[in-house]
Design an enzyme around this catalytic site. Structure first.
Site, PDB file in Angstrom:
ATOM      1  N   CYS B  75       0.939  -1.192   0.013  1.00  0.00           N
ATOM      2  CA  CYS B  75       0.100   0.013  -0.024  1.00  0.00           C
ATOM      3  C   CYS B  75       0.935   1.110  -0.009  1.00  0.00           C
ATOM      4  O   CYS B  75       0.519   2.230  -0.635  1.00  0.00           O
ATOM      5  CB  CYS B  75      -0.922   0.083   1.174  1.00  0.00           C
ATOM      6  SG  CYS B  75      -2.086  -1.307   1.243  1.00  0.00           S
ATOM      7  N   HIS B  76       1.839   1.339   0.800  1.00  0.00           N
ATOM      8  CA  HIS B  76       2.675   2.609   1.124  1.00  0.00           C
ATOM      9  C   HIS B  76       3.931   2.723   0.125  1.00  0.00           C
ATOM     10  O   HIS B  76       4.339   3.821   0.055  1.00  0.00           O
ATOM     11  CB  HIS B  76       3.260   2.481   2.469  1.00  0.00           C
ATOM     12  CG  HIS B  76       2.152   2.671   3.510  1.00  0.00           C
ATOM     13  ND1 HIS B  76       1.235   3.732   3.847  1.00  0.00           N
ATOM     14  CD2 HIS B  76       1.549   1.475   4.455  1.00  0.00           C
ATOM     15  CE1 HIS B  76       0.468   3.363   4.876  1.00  0.00           C
ATOM     16  NE2 HIS B  76       0.438   2.269   4.946  1.00  0.00           N
ATOM     17  N   HIS B 175       8.371  18.145  35.699  1.00  0.00           N
ATOM     18  CA  HIS B 175       8.956  18.351  34.479  1.00  0.00           C
ATOM     19  C   HIS B 175       8.431  19.721  33.900  1.00  0.00           C
ATOM     20  O   HIS B 175       9.180  20.212  32.766  1.00  0.00           O
ATOM     21  CB  HIS B 175       8.243  17.436  33.443  1.00  0.00           C
ATOM     22  CG  HIS B 175       8.801  15.914  33.851  1.00  0.00           C
ATOM     23  ND1 HIS B 175      10.054  15.253  33.565  1.00  0.00           N
ATOM     24  CD2 HIS B 175       8.045  14.873  34.491  1.00  0.00           C
ATOM     25  CE1 HIS B 175      10.007  14.290  33.962  1.00  0.00           C
ATOM     26  NE2 HIS B 175       8.904  13.790  34.583  1.00  0.00           N
ATOM     27  N   ARG B 212       6.983   4.265  29.143  1.00  0.00           N
ATOM     28  CA  ARG B 212       7.998   5.372  29.893  1.00  0.00           C
ATOM     29  C   ARG B 212       7.096   6.155  30.829  1.00  0.00           C
ATOM     30  O   ARG B 212       7.409   6.412  32.096  1.00  0.00           O
ATOM     31  CB  ARG B 212       8.602   6.291  28.761  1.00  0.00           C
ATOM     32  CG  ARG B 212       9.481   7.210  29.754  1.00  0.00           C
ATOM     33  CD  ARG B 212      10.780   6.616  30.173  1.00  0.00           C
ATOM     34  NE  ARG B 212      11.374   7.610  31.163  1.00  0.00           N
ATOM     35  CZ  ARG B 212      11.408   7.901  32.145  1.00  0.00           C
ATOM     36  NH1 ARG B 212      10.128   7.358  33.105  1.00  0.00           N
ATOM     37  NH2 ARG B 212      11.914   8.467  32.941  1.00  0.00           N
ATOM     38  N   CYS B 216       7.248   6.580  35.001  1.00  0.00           N
ATOM     39  CA  CYS B 216       6.872   7.651  35.864  1.00  0.00           C
ATOM     40  C   CYS B 216       5.875   7.559  36.715  1.00  0.00           C
ATOM     41  O   CYS B 216       6.207   8.084  38.068  1.00  0.00           O
ATOM     42  CB  CYS B 216       6.533   8.961  34.784  1.00  0.00           C
ATOM     43  SG  CYS B 216       7.495   9.668  33.632  1.00  0.00           S
TER      44      CYS B 216
END
Lengths: 147, 255, 150, 106
Positions: B75-76, B175, B212, B216
């Site tokens: 397809c791609h 963060h 990830r 946290c």
């Protein structure tokens, strides 16, 4: 911030339902009644340096020459025993959110009013009463301010 | 009327304060905080272990699968046609009527086009294909989200600033408010998702942003957002918006 | 080399390793490293020098510490490095790797990545084709990760 | 064992020393970790790596659990002629993986 301090100071005593078994008294900015038996400073030191138990050094530096990689998110613990009384330190560990709801510092004896606590920790404080007494006992030995 | 609503929002919560702060946010990739030898591991494809997954991804891209016996490339075309795609994920999918991650889109393709057995969310082939597709956008800036993702961004922002867990901490407290300061021996990163899937030295493995985020939340002793849930995708979408403009590093190394 | 380490036999060392692993997988001892080194050197003298051990002094994670060991050698058929051994003092096992080199290498240099559970000393010992031994030692500090998997 | 990545330049000049970089996909399970049930996860590491050039061993390694997952090994080689490098990894489960790379002397 100011209003929280005022609120804390103006209330003579607040019932802290931190532990279901035992309600603790907060008087002013302190917690006069011990949470358990007399604290042991050496045990307290071990809790403070244990990064899976006390976590203290993740945020605080402390006058502990054998410890590396201490954080700088919070005040140096040096001189804590000169700045505060035992009862003040007890509250600042057990329930700092009572003094400042916005604080980064976890309330080590709090079990209520928390959200989405992971299953193994539900209903449990970060440190138990004896551990907090031990930590307070160690902090009381830190009389010298940071250089 | 609109101005009044904004004013009320400002007075009632920290969300607005967060917004005003992010205006002056000097965005930095976590790459900048890494030790030189960790940076070197990422810079040199011949020494970046994540390239093992990229190589597997190349094989998967060409492998026919499912009852339709189609390969991605049927397809791609060549995978180079995927250039820029990873800069726009998580993205709203009209076909799925929700915002999805790149990994979820790969799974959707597999189900719809190949009619093949689904992989689990963290399965090695999903990570391998995500790394391969992500690599095609290396160096391109993460795109800003559009109106179709606005709701997910808002939900994600709310979750990012919500205090959780036994430690009673929000993502933003570390963060946004304390990025750059020392948490033990580590400098707190701003937490921009520029390199996913990443090879995390802690894992000794390639892993997704979802994995990830689980770490946290583990750190603050909180229940994680369920895998593939709208909350989980919303946080990832907010992180994309928050990091917009930073170049993609996929597949990155992180400590 | 310390006397107590010299008195270790290989069997003693192995028993020690197995015991330590069963009880406390995260900690070998410097004595065990000495024993493993003795097993490699067969108690021949080891000269410090000619070996260069490149390790970052401080790492963010002990799971993949980049390491390059190089030895000053002409690497000719007459004079070359035949083996390079790497040892650590605090992992469950004292051995890290043993590399076998030939004059075809052109240069005596090997790079790899190693796991270290804690801050510790790493020792590299190189052996020439005539059996001479040279060594280098480097200390490495592991900072503790804040938010781990579980 | 799944994928391996070999990085070696395709052409070399006489007398040139080249660096060969190898990565092998492998968990390098130490045998010291415990699973969710508390039982030890059995050791499964690549314990030996060998590189030959035209059938002659030019480099080998004995590896222990202290080698990182997805092991990276880089070493040097000074070829005297064109030829084929063969790389072999052997793990505890008896698995072996072979890869080759061609070098042309110019």
């Amino acid at each position: 911030m100011v209003s929280h301090v005022l609120r804390a100071a103006s209330l003579a005593a607040v019932l802290l339902m931190a532990s279901p078994a035992k309600a603790q008294m907060i008087v002013g900015d302190a917690m006069p009644e011990p949470l358990a038996g007399a604290g042991d400073a050496m045990r307290g030191r071990a809790i403070i340096i244990d990064r899976q138990k006390g976590f203290c050094l993740l945020c605080h530096a402390a006058p502990l020459p054998d410890q590396r990689f201490m954080g700088n998110l919070a005040p140096n613990l040096a001189g804590a025993g000169a700045r505060y009384t035992q009862a003040q330190l007890r509250l600042r560990i057990a329930m700092p959110s009572h003094l400042n709801p916005d604080t980064l510092m976890p309330s080590y004896f709090r079990t209520a009013g928390l959200y989405a606590v992971a299953m193994p920790y539900v209903g449990k404080p970060i440190l138990d009463g004896q551990q907090i007494e031990d930590v307070v006992a160690f902090l009381m030995t830190l009389k010298e301010p940071a250089p | 009327m609109k101005r009044l609503a904004v004013l009320i929002a400002c007075l009632s919560g920290p969300v607005c304060a967060q917004d005003s702060k992010s205006v002056s946010f000097d965005k930095r990739s976590t790459f900048d905080l890494m030790k030189p030898e960790t940076q070197a591991m990422q810079r040199d494809d011949a020494s970046n272990p994540a390239m093992l997954w990229v190589q597997e991804g190349r094989a998967l891209w060409q492998a026919k699968a499912g009852s339709t016996d189609k390969a991605c490339q049927d397809c791609h075309g060549d995978v180079a046609s995927m250039k820029g795609v990873a800069t726009r994920y998580p993205a709203y999918s009209a076909a799925q009527q929700k915002v999805v991650t790149l990994g979820q889109q790969i799974q959707f393709c597999r189900a719809q086009e190949q009619k093949a057995e689904p992989w689990t969310a963290e399965a090695r082939p999903v990570l391998a294909l995500s790394a391969l597709v992500g690599l095609q956008s290396r160096g391109l800036p993460l795109a800003k989200t559009g109106p179709a993702e606005a709701r997910a961004v808002a939900e994600g922002r709310a979750l990012f600033t919500e205090r959780r867990g036994q430690m009673n901490l929000s993502c933003a407290q570390c963060h946004d408010d304390h990025a750059g300061q020392s948490l033990g021996g580590a400098i707190i990163p701003q937490g921009h998702p520029t390199g996913y899937p990443i090879y995390r030295l802690e894992w000794q493995d390639l892993g997704s942003l979802e994995r990830r985020l689980r770490n946290c939340l583990n750190g603050v002793r909180s229940e994680p957002w369920p895998s593939g849930s709208s909350e989980n995708v919303a946080v990832q979408t907010y992180l994309r918006e928050r990091a917009a403009g930073l170049p993609i590093e996929t597949p990155a190394i992180r400590p | 080399m310390r006397l107590d380490a010299m008195m270790f036999t290989r069997r003693d060392a192995l028993t020690g390793i197995l015991l330590a692993c069963a009880l406390r997988p995260a900690a070998a001892t410097p004595a065990m490293m000495e024993a493993a080194i003795a097993d490699f050197t067969k108690n021949r003298p080891v000269t410090e020098g000619r070996v260069k051990l490149d390790l970052p002094p401080l790492v963010e994670n002990g799971n993949a510490v980049p390491l390059t060991v190089s030895v000053d050698s002409p690497m000719t058929a007459q004079d070359f490095i035949s083996r390079i051994a790497l040892f650590n003092e605090k992992n469950p096992q004292p051995n890290i790797a043993l590399f076998y080199l030939t004059p075809h290498a052109g240069r005596a240099q090997v790079s790899t990545r190693i796991r270290l559970g804690d801050s510790q000393f790493i020792t590299a010992i190189a052996e020439t084709n005539t059996g001479a031994l040279f060594s280098a030692k480097a200390e490495l500090i592991v900072t503790l990760p804040a938010c781990a998997e579980n | 064992m799944a994928a391996a990545l070999i990085n070696v330049q395709k052409t070399v000049r006489k007398g040139e020393i080249i660096e060969i970089k190898t990565l092998m996909a492998h968990p390098m399970e130490t045998g010291f970790r415990t699973g969710l049930g508390g039982q030890l996860i059995p050791r499964d590491i690549i314990h030996r790596f060998v590189c030959t050039f035209e059938g002659v061993e030019i480099f080998a390694a004995d590896l222990f659990p202290a080698i990182s997952a997805n092991p990276f090994i880089a070493f040097t080689f000074m070829p005297q002629q064109s030829g084929t490098l063969t790389f072999r990894w052997f793990d505890d489960k008896g698995g072996a993986q072979v890869e080759t790379a061609r070098i042309e002397m110019v």
